[in-house]
Design a protein around this motif. Sequence first.
Motif, mmCIF file in Angstrom:
data_model
loop_
_atom_site.group_PDB
_atom_site.id
_atom_site.type_symbol
_atom_site.label_atom_id
_atom_site.label_comp_id
_atom_site.label_asym_id
_atom_site.label_seq_id
_atom_site.Cartn_x
_atom_site.Cartn_y
_atom_site.Cartn_z
ATOM 1 N N MET A 1 -39.799 -140.247 -4.381
ATOM 2 C CA MET A 1 -40.916 -139.553 -5.024
ATOM 3 C C MET A 1 -40.425 -138.282 -5.726
ATOM 4 O O MET A 1 -39.415 -137.714 -5.346
ATOM 5 C CB MET A 1 -41.974 -139.161 -3.976
ATOM 6 C CG MET A 1 -42.568 -140.370 -3.252
ATOM 7 S SD MET A 1 -43.511 -141.394 -4.387
ATOM 8 C CE MET A 1 -44.061 -142.670 -3.285
ATOM 9 N N VAL A 2 -41.199 -137.806 -6.719
ATOM 10 C CA VAL A 2 -40.847 -136.569 -7.406
ATOM 11 C C VAL A 2 -41.248 -135.389 -6.547
ATOM 12 O O VAL A 2 -42.327 -135.343 -5.959
ATOM 13 C CB VAL A 2 -41.555 -136.485 -8.775
ATOM 14 C CG1 VAL A 2 -41.288 -135.152 -9.432
ATOM 15 C CG2 VAL A 2 -41.092 -137.614 -9.664
ATOM 16 N N ASN A 3 -40.382 -134.392 -6.450
ATOM 17 C CA ASN A 3 -40.666 -133.169 -5.728
ATOM 18 C C ASN A 3 -41.678 -132.361 -6.537
ATOM 19 O O ASN A 3 -41.385 -131.910 -7.649
ATOM 20 C CB ASN A 3 -39.355 -132.378 -5.551
ATOM 21 C CG ASN A 3 -39.557 -131.157 -4.666
ATOM 22 O OD1 ASN A 3 -40.530 -130.430 -4.806
ATOM 23 N ND2 ASN A 3 -38.602 -130.946 -3.765
ATOM 24 N N GLU A 18 -40.755 -148.775 -1.388
ATOM 25 C CA GLU A 18 -41.428 -147.742 -2.185
ATOM 26 C C GLU A 18 -41.616 -148.207 -3.627
ATOM 27 O O GLU A 18 -42.683 -147.996 -4.228
ATOM 28 C CB GLU A 18 -40.613 -146.445 -2.161
ATOM 29 C CG GLU A 18 -40.685 -145.713 -0.827
ATOM 30 C CD GLU A 18 -39.739 -144.543 -0.765
ATOM 31 O OE1 GLU A 18 -39.960 -143.658 0.092
ATOM 32 O OE2 GLU A 18 -38.764 -144.494 -1.556
ATOM 33 N N VAL A 19 -40.599 -148.850 -4.182
ATOM 34 C CA VAL A 19 -40.712 -149.373 -5.541
ATOM 35 C C VAL A 19 -41.789 -150.452 -5.594
ATOM 36 O O VAL A 19 -42.598 -150.508 -6.528
ATOM 37 C CB VAL A 19 -39.358 -149.930 -6.030
ATOM 38 C CG1 VAL A 19 -39.512 -150.657 -7.364
ATOM 39 C CG2 VAL A 19 -38.337 -148.809 -6.164
ATOM 40 N N ALA A 20 -41.826 -151.323 -4.571
ATOM 41 C CA ALA A 20 -42.830 -152.387 -4.523
ATOM 42 C C ALA A 20 -44.241 -151.801 -4.467
ATOM 43 O O ALA A 20 -45.156 -152.282 -5.152
ATOM 44 C CB ALA A 20 -42.578 -153.285 -3.318
ATOM 45 N N ALA A 21 -44.425 -150.746 -3.662
ATOM 46 C CA ALA A 21 -45.746 -150.129 -3.547
ATOM 47 C C ALA A 21 -46.182 -149.513 -4.878
ATOM 48 O O ALA A 21 -47.338 -149.655 -5.293
ATOM 49 C CB ALA A 21 -45.722 -149.071 -2.444
ATOM 50 N N LEU A 22 -45.257 -148.825 -5.541
ATOM 51 C CA LEU A 22 -45.583 -148.191 -6.821
ATOM 52 C C LEU A 22 -45.918 -149.231 -7.883
ATOM 53 O O LEU A 22 -46.766 -149.001 -8.762
ATOM 54 C CB LEU A 22 -44.405 -147.327 -7.289
ATOM 55 C CG LEU A 22 -44.181 -146.034 -6.505
ATOM 56 C CD1 LEU A 22 -42.795 -145.455 -6.822
ATOM 57 C CD2 LEU A 22 -45.258 -145.012 -6.848
ATOM 58 N N ALA A 23 -45.260 -150.383 -7.835
ATOM 59 C CA ALA A 23 -45.502 -151.442 -8.820
ATOM 60 C C ALA A 23 -46.665 -152.341 -8.429
ATOM 61 O O ALA A 23 -47.059 -153.223 -9.208
ATOM 62 C CB ALA A 23 -44.241 -152.282 -8.993
ATOM 63 N N ASN A 24 -47.173 -152.139 -7.205
ATOM 64 C CA ASN A 24 -48.280 -152.953 -6.692
ATOM 65 C C ASN A 24 -47.891 -154.430 -6.621
ATOM 66 O O ASN A 24 -48.650 -155.315 -7.022
ATOM 67 C CB ASN A 24 -49.537 -152.764 -7.552
ATOM 68 C CG ASN A 24 -50.787 -153.276 -6.849
ATOM 69 O OD1 ASN A 24 -50.848 -153.285 -5.615
ATOM 70 N ND2 ASN A 24 -51.770 -153.708 -7.621
ATOM 71 N N VAL A 25 -46.684 -154.680 -6.133
ATOM 72 C CA VAL A 25 -46.190 -156.039 -5.946
ATOM 73 C C VAL A 25 -45.537 -156.122 -4.570
ATOM 74 O O VAL A 25 -45.392 -155.126 -3.862
ATOM 75 C CB VAL A 25 -45.151 -156.427 -7.034
ATOM 76 C CG1 VAL A 25 -45.782 -156.385 -8.418
ATOM 77 C CG2 VAL A 25 -43.932 -155.518 -6.975
ATOM 78 N N VAL A 30 -39.868 -157.577 -6.093
ATOM 79 C CA VAL A 30 -38.849 -156.609 -6.512
ATOM 80 C C VAL A 30 -37.460 -157.193 -6.300
ATOM 81 O O VAL A 30 -36.561 -157.034 -7.132
ATOM 82 C CB VAL A 30 -39.004 -155.282 -5.736
ATOM 83 C CG1 VAL A 30 -37.888 -154.300 -6.138
ATOM 84 C CG2 VAL A 30 -40.362 -154.659 -5.992
ATOM 85 N N SER A 31 -37.289 -157.888 -5.184
ATOM 86 C CA SER A 31 -35.993 -158.514 -4.902
ATOM 87 C C SER A 31 -35.637 -159.550 -5.965
ATOM 88 O O SER A 31 -34.477 -159.652 -6.380
ATOM 89 C CB SER A 31 -36.020 -159.164 -3.522
ATOM 90 O OG SER A 31 -34.782 -159.772 -3.233
ATOM 91 N N LYS A 32 -36.630 -160.315 -6.435
ATOM 92 C CA LYS A 32 -36.384 -161.296 -7.496
ATOM 93 C C LYS A 32 -35.879 -160.609 -8.766
ATOM 94 O O LYS A 32 -34.952 -161.078 -9.423
ATOM 95 C CB LYS A 32 -37.662 -162.072 -7.813
ATOM 96 C CG LYS A 32 -38.031 -163.145 -6.800
ATOM 97 C CD LYS A 32 -39.280 -163.880 -7.262
ATOM 98 C CE LYS A 32 -39.659 -164.986 -6.277
ATOM 99 N NZ LYS A 32 -40.883 -165.694 -6.728
ATOM 100 N N VAL A 33 -36.503 -159.494 -9.097
ATOM 101 C CA VAL A 33 -36.094 -158.756 -10.301
ATOM 102 C C VAL A 33 -34.678 -158.218 -10.130
ATOM 103 O O VAL A 33 -33.844 -158.312 -11.033
ATOM 104 C CB VAL A 33 -37.090 -157.618 -10.599
ATOM 105 C CG1 VAL A 33 -36.572 -156.732 -11.738
ATOM 106 C CG2 VAL A 33 -38.458 -158.188 -10.952
#
Length: 343
Positions: A1-3, A18-25, A30-33
Amino acid sequence: MVNEATGNLPATRATLSEVAALANVSVATVSKVLNGRSGVSDETRSRIESLLEERNYNRRLSAQSTAPLIEVLCFEIDSPFAGAAISGIERAAREQGIGVVVASAEDSHLPGPGWVDGVLRRQPLGIILVAALLPEKDLARLRSRAIPIVMMDPYGAPATDAPSIGSADWNGGFLATQHLIQLGHKRIAIITGPESMMASTARLSGYRAALEAAGIGVRRDYIRPGTFHRDDGVIEGRELLSAPEPPSAIFASSDLQALGVYEAARSLGLRIPDDLSVVGYDDLAIAQWVGPPLTTVRVPLAEMAEQAMHLVLRLRDEPELAFSRVDMATSLVVRESSTAPRA
């Protein structure tokens, strides 16, 4: 996250979840990508790729998840120059017990469709680009997987965050032209390579510098455009040699161009080197086999390949090497295609 206090990225990298949550997937998406697999829409893939970059996700691949392979993307894979470069890379890789996967760049020096996805599936130790380019979006995808990239004989300006291995092309152009001047030539023409290639512009600059240092004027009509191919030598060679005041010597910016000049001279009834001196560039194996054997500038392809392999294997543990640029020495190889001009 940004400070929120500083607006800077965090010291630690984002996790997959965290990336999955932000992308709503899902994490699986995310692992596939990350692994270049299908089953993800272009829109979703683009959104995840952007987040991976923005959130400083840069996976450190383990030895178990990394294949003992080096990917080579090479422009004009069927050319003698590419063959020599690939041979040198393969030999250096074999000594390290590493396999090589080779792909050809298209006319635009870019990879074909799906090349990056294939690389991500194979998870190689690194990538060597030989006179090839990668779009910024592809570079970002590879960076997010911590796949090192080294540029060999780079096309255009090298990326600022990828090490590059080149040769001293300005010096090569100077040596070739100086050699002809020292033989007594004053009417020296050059057939160049593409203006967009650093190697081409550097060789032309060396040619100009040698003429100017000798007090010989640079004639615009003696500078002919080319693309490093044999046809350049045939077409431009005939134009030069059919002119009212033809050159007594031609510096071809590649050995293939020089072979074309040989053909142009033969078609006009001229003998090399009696009527025309010719100097090439690269010192490919064919330079020794033609008649007469070709005077040329040696590009140390084997040494460049070894250095590229050395760098790509070190980059994972020494990321500061990403900002290095190595220019290896060129040298003149004098054979029988150059001599003093006729009185």
